[in-house]
Design an enzyme around this catalytic site. Structure first.
Site, PDB file in Angstrom:
ATOM      1  N   GLU A   1     -13.043   2.622   4.166  1.00  0.00           N
ATOM      2  CA  GLU A   1     -11.687   2.432   3.638  1.00  0.00           C
ATOM      3  C   GLU A   1     -11.447   3.429   2.504  1.00  0.00           C
ATOM      4  O   GLU A   1     -11.817   3.155   1.347  1.00  0.00           O
ATOM      5  CB  GLU A   1     -11.525   1.014   3.080  1.00  0.00           C
ATOM      6  CG  GLU A   1     -11.663  -0.085   4.085  1.00  0.00           C
ATOM      7  CD  GLU A   1     -10.919  -1.349   3.649  1.00  0.00           C
ATOM      8  OE1 GLU A   1      -9.941  -1.700   4.331  1.00  0.00           O
ATOM      9  OE2 GLU A   1     -11.270  -1.947   2.635  1.00  0.00           O
TER      10      GLU A   1
ATOM     11  N   ASN B   1      -8.002  -8.882   6.472  1.00  0.00           N
ATOM     12  CA  ASN B   1      -8.266  -9.250   5.074  1.00  0.00           C
ATOM     13  C   ASN B   1      -6.944  -9.691   4.465  1.00  0.00           C
ATOM     14  O   ASN B   1      -6.094  -8.870   4.135  1.00  0.00           O
ATOM     15  CB  ASN B   1      -8.845  -8.035   4.337  1.00  0.00           C
ATOM     16  CG  ASN B   1      -9.056  -8.304   2.856  1.00  0.00           C
ATOM     17  OD1 ASN B   1      -8.920  -9.438   2.397  1.00  0.00           O
ATOM     18  ND2 ASN B   1      -9.388  -7.256   2.106  1.00  0.00           N
TER      19      ASN B   1
ATOM     20  N   GLY C   1      -2.996   0.355   1.134  1.00  0.00           N
ATOM     21  CA  GLY C   1      -1.689  -0.065   0.628  1.00  0.00           C
ATOM     22  C   GLY C   1      -0.736   1.080   0.335  1.00  0.00           C
ATOM     23  O   GLY C   1       0.246   0.900  -0.390  1.00  0.00           O
TER      24      GLY C   1
ATOM     25  N   HIS D   1     -15.590  -4.389  -1.501  1.00  0.00           N
ATOM     26  CA  HIS D   1     -14.213  -3.902  -1.327  1.00  0.00           C
ATOM     27  C   HIS D   1     -13.808  -3.096  -2.556  1.00  0.00           C
ATOM     28  O   HIS D   1     -14.157  -3.451  -3.689  1.00  0.00           O
ATOM     29  CB  HIS D   1     -13.264  -5.088  -1.117  1.00  0.00           C
ATOM     30  CG  HIS D   1     -11.928  -4.643  -0.600  1.00  0.00           C
ATOM     31  ND1 HIS D   1     -10.988  -4.077  -1.420  1.00  0.00           N
ATOM     32  CD2 HIS D   1     -11.411  -4.641   0.646  1.00  0.00           C
ATOM     33  CE1 HIS D   1      -9.919  -3.748  -0.684  1.00  0.00           C
ATOM     34  NE2 HIS D   1     -10.156  -4.084   0.566  1.00  0.00           N
TER      35      HIS D   1
ATOM     36  N   LYS E   1      -6.393 -11.009   1.703  1.00  0.00           N
ATOM     37  CA  LYS E   1      -6.370 -10.817   0.236  1.00  0.00           C
ATOM     38  C   LYS E   1      -5.787 -12.061  -0.450  1.00  0.00           C
ATOM     39  O   LYS E   1      -6.129 -13.174  -0.078  1.00  0.00           O
ATOM     40  CB  LYS E   1      -5.606  -9.534  -0.112  1.00  0.00           C
ATOM     41  CG  LYS E   1      -6.196  -8.317   0.603  1.00  0.00           C
ATOM     42  CD  LYS E   1      -5.730  -7.008   0.051  1.00  0.00           C
ATOM     43  CE  LYS E   1      -6.312  -5.855   0.870  1.00  0.00           C
ATOM     44  NZ  LYS E   1      -5.932  -4.534   0.401  1.00  0.00           N
TER      45      LYS E   1
HETATM   46  P1  13P Z   1      -3.945  -2.310   3.706  1.00  0.00           P
HETATM   47  O1  13P Z   1      -4.063  -2.489   5.206  1.00  0.00           O
HETATM   48  O2  13P Z   1      -2.919  -3.198   3.091  1.00  0.00           O
HETATM   49  O3  13P Z   1      -3.804  -0.867   3.357  1.00  0.00           O
HETATM   50  O4  13P Z   1      -5.344  -2.801   3.088  1.00  0.00           O
HETATM   51  C1  13P Z   1      -6.520  -2.350   3.620  1.00  0.00           C
HETATM   52  C2  13P Z   1      -7.619  -3.136   3.043  1.00  0.00           C
HETATM   53  O5  13P Z   1      -7.876  -3.064   1.848  1.00  0.00           O
HETATM   54  C3  13P Z   1      -8.372  -4.033   3.929  1.00  0.00           C
HETATM   55  O6  13P Z   1      -9.536  -4.505   3.331  1.00  0.00           O
END
Ligand code: 13P
Length: 242
Positions: A159, A10, A165, A89, A12
Site C-alpha cells: 500500500e 478495511n 485515500g 498499516h 477503518k
Molecule cells: P483507500 O482504499 O481508502 O485508499 O484505503 C486503502 C487502505 O488503507 C486499505 O488498508
C-alpha cells in the site's frame, strides 16, 4: 498452484451501528467466498461473524494478556472467531508511532496465537521521489517478518502511502514490478516462494478492472470503497468472478 485471489475490506473507523446493520443486510446474502475478508471496527466484529466471508481485526496488542487498557490481544480476537489481523498499516505507523519493532512483535504474537497476518508495507511520496521504494520495502519486510517460521499464514499488502485515500493509483507496470520485488525478496530472505501479495490504495469499482490486469497480483485491500456495499460487491465480482 491454484490461483486463489483475495478481496480484503478495511472498513477503518467508518460507520455507526445502524449503518453497519444496513451494510450487512446488503452484503450478507451476496458473498459466498472465504477469499473475502472484512475488517470492521472491533466493537462491531460480532455482527460480522458466521458468514461465508472471513472476519479480521484492524489491530492487536503484542501481548496475550495484561494491564493494557483499551487493547485487544490476538488470543482474545481468535476466541471471538476472528481469523486474521492487519499489522503495520501505514495509519498505525504514522498516527500511533508504530515502529518496525512493534510491528514485528504483533506479527509473531498473532501467528503464535493462530491468527493469519496481513502485513501492510509501502513507501511515502517523499521516499518514492527519492527512488527509495525498494529500500524501504526491504527494511519493512526484513524487520517486520523477522523470526517468522510459517509463511503460509502471512500475506503482504503493498500500500503506497501516497495512494491511500488520494484517488491516485500507480500504473499497473509499477504495481507489477513492486509486487515482484516483494515476492523475490521473501523468497531470497526467507526461502518462501509462494507469498501472496495484495495491492491497496484507492482501489474502487471504476479502476478494479484495470488493476486486475496486473499479472502477479494476488488480490486487493480496499479501504473507502469497501464501505459502500455496492462498490465492494462489484469489486468482489471482478476479482473473484461470479
Ligand atoms: P483507500 O482504499 O481508502 O485508499 O484505503 C486503502 C487502505 O488503507 C486499505 O488498508
Amino acid at each position: 498452484m491454484v490461483d486463489r485471489k483475495y478481496v480484503v475490506g478495511n472498513l477503518k473507523m467508518a460507520m455507526k451501528k445502524d449503518d453497519v446493520i444496513q451494510y450487512l443486510k446488503r452484503i450478507n446474502d451476496k458473498i459466498y467466498s472465504n477469499q473475502v475478508i472484512l475488517f470492521p471496527s472491533s466493537i462491531y466484529i460480532p455482527y460480522f461473524l458466521n458468514q461465508y466471508y472471513k472476519v479480521g481485526i484492524q489491530d492487536v496488542h503484542f501481548e496475550s494478556i495484561g494491564p493494557y487498557t483499551g487493547e485487544i490481544s490476538p488470543s482474545q480476537a481468535k476466541s471471538m472467531g476472528v481469523s486474521c489481523v492487519l499489522v503495520g498499516h501505514s495509519e498505525r505507523r504514522r498516527y500511533f508511532q508504530e515502529t518496525d519493532g512493534v510491528v514485528n512483535k504483533k506479527v509473531l504474537k498473532s501467528l503464535s496465537e493462530g491468527l493469519s497476518v496481513i502485513l501492510c508495507v509501502g513507501e511515502t511520496k517523499e521516499e518514492k521521489d527519492l527512488l527509495k521504494t525498494d529500500r524501504i520495502l526491504k527494511k519493512q519486510i526484513t524487520y517486520d517478518l523477522r523470526d517468522v517460521d510459517d509463511f503460509r499464514q502471512v500475506m503482504i499488502a503493498y500500500e503506497p502511502v501516497w495512494a491511500i485515500g488520494t484517488k491516485v493509483v500507480p500504473k499497473n507496470q509499477e504495481i507489477q514490478k513492486t509486487i515482484q520485488y516483494i515476492k523475490d525478496l521473501v523468497k531470497q530472505e526467507y526461502g518462501y516462494p509462494d507469498i501472496k501479495v495484495l495491492y491497496g490504495g484507492s482501489v474502487d469499482a471504476k479502476n478494479i478492472d484495470t488493476i486486475c490486469q496486473v499479472r502477479n497480483l494476488d488480490g486487493v485491500l480496499v479501504g473507502n470503497s469497501s464501505t459502500d456495499a455496492e462498490q465492494f460487491l462489484h469489486i468482489i465480482e471482478v476479482v473473484l468472478g461470479k
